[in-house]
Design an enzyme around this catalytic site. Structure first.
Site, PDB file in Angstrom:
ATOM      1  N   GLU A  57       1.415  -8.648  37.140  1.00  0.00           N
ATOM      2  CA  GLU A  57       1.055  -9.652  38.152  1.00  0.00           C
ATOM      3  C   GLU A  57       1.451  -9.161  39.544  1.00  0.00           C
ATOM      4  O   GLU A  57       0.701  -9.317  40.508  1.00  0.00           O
ATOM      5  CB  GLU A  57       1.778 -10.978  37.891  1.00  0.00           C
ATOM      6  CG  GLU A  57       1.592 -11.560  36.507  1.00  0.00           C
ATOM      7  CD  GLU A  57       2.652 -11.082  35.523  1.00  0.00           C
ATOM      8  OE1 GLU A  57       2.911  -9.865  35.476  1.00  0.00           O
ATOM      9  OE2 GLU A  57       3.225 -11.912  34.802  1.00  0.00           O
ATOM     10  N   TRP A 177      -9.638  18.172   3.904  1.00  0.00           N
ATOM     11  CA  TRP A 177      -9.594  16.887   4.583  1.00  0.00           C
ATOM     12  C   TRP A 177     -10.709  16.014   4.078  1.00  0.00           C
ATOM     13  O   TRP A 177     -11.851  16.471   3.983  1.00  0.00           O
ATOM     14  CB  TRP A 177      -9.731  17.051   6.102  1.00  0.00           C
ATOM     15  CG  TRP A 177      -8.603  17.825   6.689  1.00  0.00           C
ATOM     16  CD1 TRP A 177      -8.624  19.116   7.128  1.00  0.00           C
ATOM     17  CD2 TRP A 177      -7.269  17.339   6.912  1.00  0.00           C
ATOM     18  NE1 TRP A 177      -7.393  19.467   7.624  1.00  0.00           N
ATOM     19  CE2 TRP A 177      -6.542  18.394   7.501  1.00  0.00           C
ATOM     20  CE3 TRP A 177      -6.627  16.135   6.673  1.00  0.00           C
ATOM     21  CZ2 TRP A 177      -5.195  18.257   7.848  1.00  0.00           C
ATOM     22  CZ3 TRP A 177      -5.292  16.007   7.022  1.00  0.00           C
ATOM     23  CH2 TRP A 177      -4.589  17.068   7.610  1.00  0.00           C
ATOM     24  N   THR A 203       4.610  11.466  -0.317  1.00  0.00           N
ATOM     25  CA  THR A 203       3.780  12.094   0.713  1.00  0.00           C
ATOM     26  C   THR A 203       4.570  13.158   1.470  1.00  0.00           C
ATOM     27  O   THR A 203       4.060  14.243   1.760  1.00  0.00           O
ATOM     28  CB  THR A 203       3.258  11.013   1.692  1.00  0.00           C
ATOM     29  OG1 THR A 203       2.460  10.103   0.937  1.00  0.00           O
ATOM     30  CG2 THR A 203       2.441  11.600   2.817  1.00  0.00           C
ATOM     31  N   GLU A 300       1.423   5.265   6.760  1.00  0.00           N
ATOM     32  CA  GLU A 300       0.400   6.264   6.419  1.00  0.00           C
ATOM     33  C   GLU A 300       0.396   6.613   4.928  1.00  0.00           C
ATOM     34  O   GLU A 300      -0.074   7.668   4.548  1.00  0.00           O
ATOM     35  CB  GLU A 300       0.602   7.519   7.267  1.00  0.00           C
ATOM     36  CG  GLU A 300       0.352   7.287   8.749  1.00  0.00           C
ATOM     37  CD  GLU A 300      -0.173   8.522   9.466  1.00  0.00           C
ATOM     38  OE1 GLU A 300      -1.038   9.219   8.921  1.00  0.00           O
ATOM     39  OE2 GLU A 300       0.304   8.777  10.579  1.00  0.00           O
ATOM     40  N   ALA A 303      -0.055   6.192  -1.854  1.00  0.00           N
ATOM     41  CA  ALA A 303      -0.569   5.064  -2.609  1.00  0.00           C
ATOM     42  C   ALA A 303       0.538   4.126  -3.098  1.00  0.00           C
ATOM     43  O   ALA A 303       0.394   2.906  -3.039  1.00  0.00           O
ATOM     44  CB  ALA A 303      -1.364   5.582  -3.800  1.00  0.00           C
TER      45      ALA A 303
HETATM   46  N1  LIG Z   1      -5.668   9.880   2.007  1.00  0.00           N
HETATM   47  C1  LIG Z   1      -4.648   9.260   2.551  1.00  0.00           C
HETATM   48  O1  LIG Z   1      -4.819   8.386   3.395  1.00  0.00           O
HETATM   49  C2  LIG Z   1      -3.245   9.649   2.157  1.00  0.00           C
HETATM   50  C3  LIG Z   1      -2.203   9.209   2.970  1.00  0.00           C
HETATM   51  C4  LIG Z   1      -0.913   9.531   2.582  1.00  0.00           C
HETATM   52  C5  LIG Z   1      -0.681  10.269   1.413  1.00  0.00           C
HETATM   53  N2  LIG Z   1      -1.708  10.702   0.678  1.00  0.00           N
HETATM   54  C6  LIG Z   1      -1.439  11.469  -0.552  1.00  0.00           C
HETATM   55  O2  LIG Z   1      -0.728  10.623  -1.467  1.00  0.00           O
HETATM   56  C7  LIG Z   1       0.139  11.428  -2.272  1.00  0.00           C
HETATM   57  C8  LIG Z   1       1.516  10.800  -2.328  1.00  0.00           C
HETATM   58  O3  LIG Z   1       1.410   9.465  -2.727  1.00  0.00           O
HETATM   59  P1  LIG Z   1       2.429   8.840  -3.768  1.00  0.00           P
HETATM   60  O4  LIG Z   1       1.900   7.507  -4.108  1.00  0.00           O
HETATM   61  O5  LIG Z   1       2.696   9.829  -4.841  1.00  0.00           O
HETATM   62  O6  LIG Z   1       3.774   8.763  -2.937  1.00  0.00           O
HETATM   63  P2  LIG Z   1       4.251   7.863  -1.684  1.00  0.00           P
HETATM   64  O7  LIG Z   1       3.656   6.522  -1.734  1.00  0.00           O
HETATM   65  O8  LIG Z   1       4.124   8.681  -0.453  1.00  0.00           O
HETATM   66  O9  LIG Z   1       5.804   7.765  -2.014  1.00  0.00           O
HETATM   67  C9  LIG Z   1       6.203   7.012  -3.114  1.00  0.00           C
HETATM   68  C10 LIG Z   1       7.678   7.197  -3.324  1.00  0.00           C
HETATM   69  O10 LIG Z   1       8.394   6.549  -2.271  1.00  0.00           O
HETATM   70  C11 LIG Z   1       9.643   6.154  -2.785  1.00  0.00           C
HETATM   71  N3  LIG Z   1       9.928   4.772  -2.466  1.00  0.00           N
HETATM   72  C12 LIG Z   1      11.073   4.302  -1.948  1.00  0.00           C
HETATM   73  N4  LIG Z   1      11.043   2.990  -1.836  1.00  0.00           N
HETATM   74  C13 LIG Z   1       9.845   2.578  -2.299  1.00  0.00           C
HETATM   75  C14 LIG Z   1       9.261   1.314  -2.460  1.00  0.00           C
HETATM   76  N5  LIG Z   1       9.875   0.182  -2.096  1.00  0.00           N
HETATM   77  N6  LIG Z   1       8.021   1.262  -2.989  1.00  0.00           N
HETATM   78  C15 LIG Z   1       7.368   2.377  -3.332  1.00  0.00           C
HETATM   79  N7  LIG Z   1       7.886   3.610  -3.214  1.00  0.00           N
HETATM   80  C16 LIG Z   1       9.132   3.711  -2.698  1.00  0.00           C
HETATM   81  C17 LIG Z   1       9.591   6.348  -4.295  1.00  0.00           C
HETATM   82  O11 LIG Z   1      10.306   7.518  -4.595  1.00  0.00           O
HETATM   83  P3  LIG Z   1      11.884   7.395  -4.855  1.00  0.00           P
HETATM   84  O12 LIG Z   1      12.033   6.514  -6.051  1.00  0.00           O
HETATM   85  O13 LIG Z   1      12.371   8.763  -5.016  1.00  0.00           O
HETATM   86  O14 LIG Z   1      12.411   6.746  -3.635  1.00  0.00           O
HETATM   87  C18 LIG Z   1       8.133   6.546  -4.576  1.00  0.00           C
HETATM   88  O15 LIG Z   1       7.894   7.363  -5.694  1.00  0.00           O
HETATM   89  C19 LIG Z   1       0.152  12.793  -1.650  1.00  0.00           C
HETATM   90  O16 LIG Z   1      -0.589  13.647  -2.462  1.00  0.00           O
HETATM   91  C20 LIG Z   1      -0.512  12.616  -0.323  1.00  0.00           C
HETATM   92  O17 LIG Z   1      -1.226  13.774   0.066  1.00  0.00           O
HETATM   93  C21 LIG Z   1      -2.993  10.408   1.028  1.00  0.00           C
END
Ligand SMILES: NC(=O)c1ccc[n+]([C@@H]2O[C@H](COP(=O)([O-])OP(=O)(O)OC[C@H]3O[C@@H](n4cnc5c(N)ncnc54)[C@H](OP(=O)(O)O)[C@@H]3O)[C@@H](O)[C@H]2O)c1
Length: 376
Positions: A57, A177, A203, A300, A303
């Site tokens: 402002e 990608w 991730t 980001e 899953a």
């Molecule tokens: N296309 C896309 O947009 C995109 C984006 C990102 C990633 N990705 C891909 O996704 C893959 C990884 O995904 P992901 O599902 O395996 O792993 P993630 O979601 O990145 O990580 C999951 C891990 O986080 C930890 N964590 C801690 N607190 C949590 C909670 N409250 N809830 C859930 N998890 C928790 C757990 O491990 P602990 O028990 O050890 O803590 C769990 O195994 C990679 O290959 C990556 O390249 C793709």
């Protein structure tokens, strides 16, 4: 007149647009834009550039000079009534002799809400507070500031990029990608617009991302990086830990994380946040980040973490990039893990959907949790 004229509504839209010129630089302050109308014509504009700098402002009033007398000020946010780092804007508005003030949104901070408007009215100035779509869009501009002020947690945007059939990787794990270069550039801009970027340890281990905002024109304030990592597994040699002294890294751990690993991460410049459960719970982590002044986070993935945020009902806005590509295969991973919903009636639905073409991709954004209303 308490309703907005068509010219005032258009001026408010313009004020919102000029406010975004400081995007990514104003936190912990809100984005604010202001314009001055004289006989329905825009004669001056201003926006807030960041903490310690003049409010929108005041910038607009200075630009208008003597022409502000009797004119209308249109501001996206209620002019402030208190001495902070700068003197109160309502006093400057009164002194400049404006005839009318249009406000897009009242101050979300309860202790000061409505005070600026009351001061202006007490000085005989006609004040209108926007409602309906004018009000909603003005609140949307400062969604982070409002959410932090009212809900004491950051505003959460969940971003995912998938093929048209919802896959984040092929069955062999290839994922780079899926989205177009244009979509990836936009993601860098979105990172810069947030106080922090969040990923799960899955991730962080799979991709070793830096999660910084790169390739952006103009000044950029890097977002902090946050990793959900129950066991403190983030490697000391990861890109994030190696840059932790330049851009903050928060590793959120559970009760069974090894004290030795925690110490080493701390020694490398990481802030380790200990949670009272074996696995960090999303609402508690968001509250802890809110207490550290983080007003907005950009999640980001991957899953599993995306599923956890949705199941905790902690996603405000979804930003989805869909690449015109079909990966297929029941083994190829989807974008959202966890349990998912059992009934369609329980599936979160996106409101205020915005669909755009970004390069070859389709960008789809929508709101899951309604922003709080800010009423007197
Ligand atoms: N296309 C896309 O947009 C995109 C984006 C990102 C990633 N990705 C891909 O996704 C893959 C990884 O995904 P992901 O599902 O395996 O792993 P993630 O979601 O990145 O990580 C999951 C891990 O986080 C930890 N964590 C801690 N607190 C949590 C909670 N409250 N809830 C859930 N998890 C928790 C757990 O491990 P602990 O028990 O050890 O803590 C769990 O195994 C990679 O290959 C990556 O390249 C793709």
């Amino acid at each position: 007149m308490t309703t907005l004229s068509a010219a005032e509504s258009a001026a408010l839209a313009h004020a919102r647009e000029v406010a975004t010129r400081a995007r990514g630089r104003v936190s912990p302050n809100p984005l604010v834009g202001a314009v001055i109308l004289r006989d329905g014509r825009l004669i001056a504009e201003g926006w807030h550039e960041g903490p310690g700098l003049p409010h929108a402002e005041v910038v607009a009033l200075r630009a208008a000079g003597a022409a502000a007398r009797g004119a209308t000020l249109v501001s996206t946010l209620e002019p402030c009534s208190h001495f902070g780092r700068t003197p109160p804007c309502s006093a400057a508005v009164i002194e400049a002799g404006l005839g009318r003030v249009v406000v897009g949104c009242l101050d979300p901070l309860e202790r000061t809400r409505g005070q600026g408007v009351r001061l202006l009215r007490a000085a005989g100035i006609d004040v209108a507070v926007a409602s309906g779509e004018d009000g909603r869009l003005s609140r949307e501009l400062i969604s982070a500031f409002i959410t932090h002020a009212v809900r004491q947690r950051p505003h959460v945007m969940l971003k995912l990029a998938t093929s048209l059939d919802g896959k984040v990787a092929t069955r062999t794990g290839e994922s780079q990608w899926i989205s177009s270069p244009e979509a990836r550039d936009l993601v860098h801009r979105m990172r810069a617009d947030h106080d922090a970027v969040i990923v799960g340890i899955g991730t962080a281990l799979a991709d070793d991302p830096r999660l910084t905002a790169r390739g952006i024109d103009g000044p950029v304030r890097q977002p902090a990086r946050v990793v959900f990592d129950s066991q403190a597994r983030l490697p000391l040699a990861s890109a994030m830990v190696e840059s932790a002294r330049e851009v903050p890294v928060y590793v959120v751990v559970g009760t069974s994380a090894s004290p030795d690993r925690i110490e080493r991460l701390r020694g490398a410049g990481v802030e380790v946040i200990g949670m009272p459960t074996a696995r960090p719970q999303v609402p508690e982590v968001l509250a802890a980040l809110g207490q550290r002044g983080i007003q907005s986070v950009f999640v980001e993935g991957g899953a599993r973490l995306a599923g956890a945020f949705l199941e905790a009902n902690s996603v405000d806005v979804v930003q989805w990039f869909l690449a015109p590509m079909l990966i297929g295969g029941s083994q190829a991973p989807g974008a959202i893990g966890g349990q998912g919903v059992g009934k369609l009636a329980d599936a979160p639905r996106l409101a205020q959907l915005v669909v755009a073409r970004i390069g070859d991709d389709i960008a789809c954004a929508g709101r899951v949790i309604e922003l709080p209303r800010i009423e007197e």
